[in-house]
Design an enzyme around this catalytic site. Structure first.
Site, PDB file in Angstrom:
ATOM      1  CG  HIS A 241      -2.197   0.770   1.020  1.00  0.00           C
ATOM      2  ND1 HIS A 241      -2.288   1.892   0.215  1.00  0.00           N
ATOM      3  CD2 HIS A 241      -3.450   0.589   1.536  1.00  0.00           C
ATOM      4  CE1 HIS A 241      -3.528   2.365   0.247  1.00  0.00           C
ATOM      5  NE2 HIS A 241      -4.242   1.593   1.035  1.00  0.00           N
TER       6      HIS A 241
ATOM      7  CG  ASP B 214     -11.470 -10.655 -19.685  1.00  0.00           C
ATOM      8  OD1 ASP B 214     -10.799 -11.702 -19.595  1.00  0.00           O
ATOM      9  OD2 ASP B 214     -12.366 -10.485 -20.532  1.00  0.00           O
TER      10      ASP B 214
END
Length: 435
Positions: free
Chosen positions: A154, A373
């Protein structure tokens, strides 16, 4: 459901960039370098079909040419300041197999449990700094499906950055010769603090060192066994909540659900909170436009907005009260001078995020994470690896206007929290004759 063990096919591999990358130290801004962010964002994806692992590894090596800080290593300078040593050592990539099926995983995906940690390779590290900024595990399932887990540091990027990276990786998996749609911009100097610091505002989400809170709600919650709580709010549920605020107050779905979750959470703690106690809601707000960050800015470009209220006003007041506080907190972070003041404040490393009486919300439901995807279709499920005390707003597959609220609470709070969160849903069912 207890997840079965994973069988690994050899040791985890280091995947370096496929071409030479810049070798330098990357400055991290004060937004990156907060103690609050010293962890990895862990995503779990379920795909209907397995992908070719050699193709995944080669596309990962290619995308790391542009996202080369993720192939480096974190280190400290001047005793406390973090930076990235961009050395090209590579991301960690593990391959595994497990006998569970997609159906079994989807059944239990609404409330992830700690056993799901098995789906992410555990790095043997002494400190946070010893873990590579990017760790990936691909687990093939007996049914032909696939689990993809990623852990992205992060301090290197925020949720927008993680989504940007995952889409770039997926794009190059489908079309290896393609040019990336968005190129990452790595330089963080645009968010350097001013000298001398100009902290011109009160920043309620942060606290001075060694505070003595009247009540430490965080410590109370962490002292008990926690269980995950998951709620899917349908568009009609959200609309009912909004109707409590209009016409006097126009509000977004996020503002409404955030205020509703905050109020339900405080109501669920019980009667132990003093009525005059100030409680806070901290939630992430993208400030890229506010400070005119370049397109593709690849660092933390968000700050925590802070709404605060007395317990009695939040619990006894109507939903409009909480929503208005959320809106005011958001509006403050639309002012560049306020954001710059916050950046300057964070130059003082003794300043910490005030978690003592705060609910923290992070929105994952508008980042496009569920659209990733790799060439075999969109995921059947996307979510965090496990649940935590921090609240996540998650996308719902197949319904862009619904939101899933996930966080862990003490078991003693769970029933009350469910009651308050789903009140509108029960009322709607009663009106429609379902009860």
């Amino acid at each position: 459901m207890e997840a079965p063990d994973c069988m690994y096919s050899g040791e985890a591999l280091s995947i370096p960039p496929s071409a030479p990358t810049p070798k330098h130290s990357l400055y991290l801004s004060n937004l990156d370098d907060q103690n609050f962010l010293r962890f990895s964002i862990k995503y779990l994806y379920l795909f209907n079909n397995s992908l070719n692992l050699d193709l995944l590894k080669s596309s990962l090596a290619r995308v790391l040419v542009d996202y080369y800080p993720l192939a480096g290593r974190l280190r400290t300078v001047d005793h406390h300041k973090l930076e990235v040593d961009c050395n090209g050592h590579g991301a960690l990539f593990a391959e595994a197999f497990t006998h569970t099926t997609l159906h079994q995983l989807l059944e239990s995906s609404k409330t992830p449990n700690k056993s799901w940690n098995k789906f992410l390779y555990k790095v043997q590290a002494h400190t946070f700094l010893d873990v590579p900024p990017l760790v990936v595990q691909v687990t093939r399932l007996g049914c032909g499906g696939m689990i993809l887990c990623t852990a992205i540091n992060h301090c290197v990027c925020d949720g927008i950055g993680t989504s940007q990276f995952l889409h770039a990786w997926a794009q190059l998996t489908k079309k290896p010769e393609a040019e990336l749609t968005i190129m990452p911009f790595h330089w963080r100097h645009v968010l350097k603090p001013r000298h001398p610091a100009q902290v011109k505002f009160r920043h309620a989400g942060y606290t001075a060192p060694n505070p003595t809170p009247q009540v430490d709600l965080l410590k109370f919650i962490q002292s008990q066994p926690l269980v995950p709580a998951s709620f899917t709010l349908t568009p009609s549920h959200v609309l009912r909540l909004k109707k409590e605020c209009v016409p006097s107050l126009k509000c977004t779905s996020f503002e409404t659900v955030a205020a509703h979750t905050w109020r339900s959470w405080i109501r669920s703690v019980g009667q132990s909170l003093p009525s005059k106690l100030t409680v806070k809601l901290l939630f992430s707000v993208n400030v890229r436009r506010t400070v005119d960050l370049p397109q593709g800015y690849y660092g933390n470009g968000f700050l925590l907005a802070c709404a605060e209220s007395s317990v009695e006003d939040l619990v006894d007041g109507n939903l409009r009260h909480g929503v208005k506080l959320v809106q005011e907190a958001k509006a403050r972070l639309k002012e560049e001078e306020y954001v710059r003041s916050m950046v300057d404040l964070l130059e003082d490393k003794t300043v910490k995020t005030d978690l003592s009486t705060s609910l923290v919300i992070s929105q994952w439901s508008r980042l496009g994470l569920e659209e990733v995807d790799f060439g075999e279709g969109k995921p059947l499920h996307m979510g965090p690896l496990t649940s935590d005390i921090y609240c996540l707003f998650l996308p719902v597959a197949g319904d862009a206007n619904a939101v899933r609220v996930l966080l862990s609470v003490p078991e003693t709070m769970l029933e009350r929290f469910q009651y308050h969160m789903m009140r509108q849903s029960r009322e709607e069912n009663e009106e429609n004759g379902f009860f």
